[in-house]
Motif scaffolding. Structure first.
Motif, mmCIF file in Angstrom:
data_model
loop_
_atom_site.group_PDB
_atom_site.id
_atom_site.type_symbol
_atom_site.label_atom_id
_atom_site.label_comp_id
_atom_site.label_asym_id
_atom_site.label_seq_id
_atom_site.Cartn_x
_atom_site.Cartn_y
_atom_site.Cartn_z
ATOM 1 N N ALA A 76 0.822 -1.209 0.000
ATOM 2 C CA ALA A 76 0.000 0.000 0.000
ATOM 3 C C ALA A 76 0.853 1.254 0.000
ATOM 4 O O ALA A 76 1.941 1.281 0.568
ATOM 5 N N ASN A 78 0.058 5.133 1.068
ATOM 6 C CA ASN A 78 -0.882 6.090 1.649
ATOM 7 C C ASN A 78 -0.381 7.491 1.322
ATOM 8 O O ASN A 78 0.793 7.802 1.520
ATOM 9 N N SER A 112 -9.827 4.956 -1.361
ATOM 10 C CA SER A 112 -8.932 3.845 -1.644
ATOM 11 C C SER A 112 -9.300 3.149 -2.954
ATOM 12 O O SER A 112 -10.460 3.110 -3.339
ATOM 13 N N TYR A 114 -7.467 -0.179 -5.795
ATOM 14 C CA TYR A 114 -6.432 -1.196 -5.989
ATOM 15 C C TYR A 114 -6.028 -1.268 -7.451
ATOM 16 O O TYR A 114 -6.862 -1.129 -8.346
ATOM 17 N N TRP A 123 -1.453 -3.519 -5.360
ATOM 18 C CA TRP A 123 -1.099 -2.315 -4.610
ATOM 19 C C TRP A 123 -2.379 -1.564 -4.287
ATOM 20 O O TRP A 123 -3.224 -1.348 -5.161
ATOM 21 N N GLU A 124 -2.529 -1.170 -3.028
ATOM 22 C CA GLU A 124 -3.612 -0.271 -2.644
ATOM 23 C C GLU A 124 -3.063 1.147 -2.678
ATOM 24 O O GLU A 124 -1.985 1.412 -2.144
#
Length: 149
Positions: A76, A78, A112, A114, A123-124
């Motif tokens: 991920a 962020n 969010s 993906y 991958w987020e």
């Protein structure tokens, strides 16, 4: 010494050159530490290693087998805002990622989506307003040491 950390993530890939180009397009910096069998890319606080799928399986002492679409793990990124998440998602798709779940408001209150890299690694891409980012863009969930006044 703190052992609760991830220093390097290695992804098995089918085409080392293609995957290196993909991750470089996302902002990872290729280093001179690799060779014809492995590429090391420097990120913010983490090194991403790309290793040929068969070579990685052999290194682990396992047989290379076909990979399922869902592998039970995601990586991920962020980001500090929804527009920055939109930007990175678009850059990744333009570089060859497949949109798996478009960015959208999430039930947990964030934003969010993906995508899958050229080898299907998920991958987020997210903006989580509940996970503060430090000056280097890393999530910091440690409680504040400051006492209330």
């Amino acid at each position: 010494m703190r052992d609760a950390r991830v220093s390097l993530v290695t992804l098995g890939v089918s085409d080392l050159a293609r995957s290196a180009r993909f991750y470089e397009a996302l902002g990872w910096t290729r280093t001179d530490a690799g060779n014809e069998a492995v590429v090391f890319l420097q990120g913010e606080g983490l090194v991403l290693s790309l290793f040929g799928m068969r070579d990685l399986a052999e290194d682990a002492g396992l047989a290379a087998e076909p990979l399922p679409r869902f592998r039970g793990a995601t990586l991920a990124v962020n980001l500090p805002s929804e527009p920055e998440a939109d930007r990175l998602f678009a850059v990744a798709v333009a570089a060859g990622a497949q949109s798996v779940k478009p960015l959208q408001r999430a039930s947990w209150g964030g934003y969010s989506g993906y995508l899958a890299d050229p080898d299907g690694h998920l991958w987020e891409i997210a903006h989580n307003p509940f996970f503060p980012l430090d000056a280097q863009g890393r999530i910091d969930l440690t409680p504040s040491s400051e006492e209330p006044a």
